[in-house]
Each structure stands twice: as C-alpha cells, then as structure tokens.
Write an enzyme that holds these catalytic residues in place. Structure first.
Site, PDB file in Angstrom:
ATOM      1  CB  ILE A  31       1.937 -13.136   2.470  1.00 48.92           C
ATOM      2  CG1 ILE A  31       2.214 -13.449   1.227  1.00 48.92           C
ATOM      3  CG2 ILE A  31       2.261 -12.172   3.611  1.00 48.92           C
ATOM      4  CD1 ILE A  31       2.173 -11.693   1.042  1.00 48.92           C
TER       5      ILE A  31
ATOM      6  CB  CYS B  37      -8.091  -9.914   3.270  1.00 47.35           C
ATOM      7  SG  CYS B  37      -8.026 -10.253   4.261  1.00 47.35           S
TER       8      CYS B  37
ATOM      9  NE  ARG C 270      -2.897  -4.801  -3.295  1.00 55.39           N
ATOM     10  CZ  ARG C 270      -2.268  -5.187  -3.647  1.00 55.39           C
ATOM     11  NH1 ARG C 270      -0.855  -5.503  -2.739  1.00 55.39           N
ATOM     12  NH2 ARG C 270      -1.350  -6.639  -4.580  1.00 55.39           N
TER      13      ARG C 270
ATOM     14  CG  ASP D  38       4.818  -2.163   2.338  1.00 58.17           C
ATOM     15  OD1 ASP D  38       5.407  -1.094   3.061  1.00 58.17           O
ATOM     16  OD2 ASP D  38       5.014  -2.195   1.721  1.00 58.17           O
TER      17      ASP D  38
ATOM     18  CD  GLU E 253       0.405   2.328  -2.386  1.00 59.97           C
ATOM     19  OE1 GLU E 253       0.521   2.155  -2.483  1.00 59.97           O
ATOM     20  OE2 GLU E 253       0.046   1.381  -1.179  1.00 59.97           O
TER      21      GLU E 253
ATOM     22  CG  HIS F  62       3.570  -0.450  -1.202  1.00 62.01           C
ATOM     23  ND1 HIS F  62       1.795  -0.189  -1.741  1.00 62.01           N
ATOM     24  CD2 HIS F  62       2.945  -2.069  -1.654  1.00 62.01           C
ATOM     25  CE1 HIS F  62       1.244  -1.788  -2.297  1.00 62.01           C
ATOM     26  NE2 HIS F  62       2.040  -2.651  -1.671  1.00 62.01           N
TER      27      HIS F  62
END
Length: 319
Positions: free
Chosen positions: A159, A209, A238, A262, A267, A286
């Site tokens: 990514i 990461c 994250r 995001d 969460e 997310h």
C-alpha cells in the site's frame, strides 16, 4: 469435508460472493454473524472455517478437534492465536494485498479533500454563492497545489508503494522510511531516508505500517514536534500507530496542519475521543478497504487459498 462460514458479510449483507468457496466445498454452512460463545458449537466437526473478526483461541480449538484450516478474510490476524492454531495442527491463511489500490486511493481522497474542499465548495455553490462571496461558515480554506511538495511514506509495503506512485503522479517528491529494503525498489524513484529526516522534510506524511510492538505510538508528541509546521498527517493504516491525544494537542496548538484518518485506536471512534473536538480533522469510518473491486479480490484470493489447501499446497499460510 465441511466448511463453516462464521461471518457472511463485512459491511452489508450480500457484499461477499461465496460461490467460489461453495463450488470447492458443497457441504458449506453459513452464518451471518457468530458471537464468541457460539463459535465452537457452530464449527462442530467441520475441518474448514472462514471468519473475519471472530476470535480463534485455545479454548475454541480444544473443542474443535477436526479443524484443519482457517481462512481469515482479512490481512491482519490479530484476532487469531496463531501459536495455538499451530499447536493444534490448524493452518491459517490470510488475504494479503487485496485492498492495496483502494487504500492508496483513500489516502489521496483524504488529501485532495484537505487541499481543495470540493464538498464544501459544492455546498456553497448550491446555496447560491460563487467564488469570493462564499461566507466563512462553509469553512473553505485556501487551495493547495501538491506539485513540487514532499510526500513522506512511513512503511513501504504494497500500500505504501502504491501511494508513493500516486504522489509521484502529482509531481511530488517522495521520501520513504521502511525497515525492509528490496532490490526491486531501486527503480521506484523514491528517496529512502531515516524517519527523522522524513518527518522534518515532508509536507504530507502518510502512514502505511502494520501495528506491531515496534510501530505502536510511532507518531507521538516527539515525532509530531519533528514534523514540518503545518504538515498534513494521513493515517489509512492502523489507529495504534499514533498517539491520538498528542495529535489532538498538536492540532490545537497549530503545529500540525491537518489530521485525516480512516483508522483509530478504538473503533468506532469514541464520543469522548480528543480527536472529535480537534480542529482541522477529516475522518472516515475505516472503510478504505471496502470498495467493490477490493471485496471481489478478497474473495478470489480466499477461494485460491482454500483450493491450494485442498490440493495439499500452502497458499498465504501465516502460521
């Protein structure tokens, strides 16, 4: 063989196509959601299980002696006790790289929204305003051109690498910090630098990461103090990578230009999170990984993982 699907969708019913797995294992049982206390009973005598967020630990494995393979429809495996699975002879297969393009796209979606406020501009136009007569209540900021600015990528996996390509397409200089340098990176046109250098020189810092003991809290008060004043921090990786209280304090003090994320440490984002009251923030719940293209790729790779196991091969086995 018998296959048990413990969670049949990720975002909304019908968003995952299970036909590929059903073709491989006709004896398939599907559940919409499975609470922890029902996992062992629903697995029963099955040899194969597919899950997403369900936990798999020693207590469950001890009750499922026939289990031989677990397919997680995700890349991360935090909810699985991989060592316990190994002790019980259970192979665990994950799905790497299915969301690479979607998450990189979200990173730039957040950045472009910060730079040019298209939704706020649209609202003002529809309310009858034009260019210089737009009231301050719409919160429209001066537009920012990315060309020539410096983009820092923290974590240069699939990514991070794709996000770097997008930054280059906008004419940005790209810096990258990574613990793993591969020969194929040599032609990417990216400058690999220490983290301190990346933070000090980047106009935009984008986090890619994994959350490991070495990276948790990577961006805390000290790292934020080393960043270029007014820089934009993007987190589509994250929530654990950042100290959210320190980020909120840096925003309040005006040191950090924007925080767009995001992913969050807890969460859904709690109502009392300091981020909710901080200025210059932009959040999505997310969902970067959940495009239609990514979900189709997710299921294709999951089916390939299962087909390989049934044929006696290991595909994306993580334990």
């Amino acid at each position: 063989m018998k296959l048990v699907i413990l969670e049949s969708y990720v975002m909304e019913p019908g968003d995952l196509d299970w036909s590929g797995l059903r073709a491989l294992v006709p004896d398939t049982v599907e559940y919409v959601r499975t609470p922890y206390e029902e996992i062992a009973r629903r697995i029963g005598d099955a040899e194969l299980v597919v899950l997403n967020k369900c936990r798999m630990d020693e207590a469950i494995l001890a009750q499922c002696p026939n289990l031989r393979w677990v397919g997680i429809i995700a890349t991360g495996t935090d909810n699985l006790d991989l060592a316990a699975c190994r002790r019980h002879g259970v192979k665990v297969a994950n799905v790497p790289a299915y969301s690479t393009y979607s998450v990189a796209q979200m990173a730039f979606s957040l950045l472009l929204t910060v730079c040019q406020c298209p939704e706020r501009q649209d609202r003002a136009l529809r309310d009858g305003y034009w260019q210089l007569d737009i009231p301050a209540k719409y919160g429209i900021l001066p537009q920012v051109e990315l060309y020539g600015k410096t983009f820092g990528v923290c974590g240069y996996g699939n990514i991070g690498r794709q996000t770097a390509r997008l930054a280059q397409a906008f004419g940005m200089r790209v810096l990258a910090w990574t613990r793993t340098r591969r020969p194929e990176y040599a032609g990417d046109g990216v400058e690999f630098v220490p983290l301190d250098t990346l933070l000090a020189e980047s106009d935009v810092v984008s986090l890619h990461c994994p959350a490991t003991p070495a990276t948790r809290g990577l961006i805390g008060a000290e790292a934020l103090a080393r960043m270029k004043p007014g820089a934009v921090l993007l987190n589509t990786a994250r929530g654990a990578l950042v100290d959210e209280g320190a980020v909120a304090a840096a925003l309040e003090a005006g040191r950090l230009g924007w925080y767009a994320a995001d992913a969050f440490a807890v969460e859904p984002l709690p109502a009392d999170s300091p981020l909710r009251q901080a200025p210059r923030t932009l959040f999505t719940p997310h969902v970067a990984w959940a495009t239609g293209g990514a979900l189709r790729r997710l299921m294709e790779i999951t089916a390939n993982n299962l087909a390989a196991f049934l044929a006696g091969r290991e595909e994306n086995i993580v334990n």
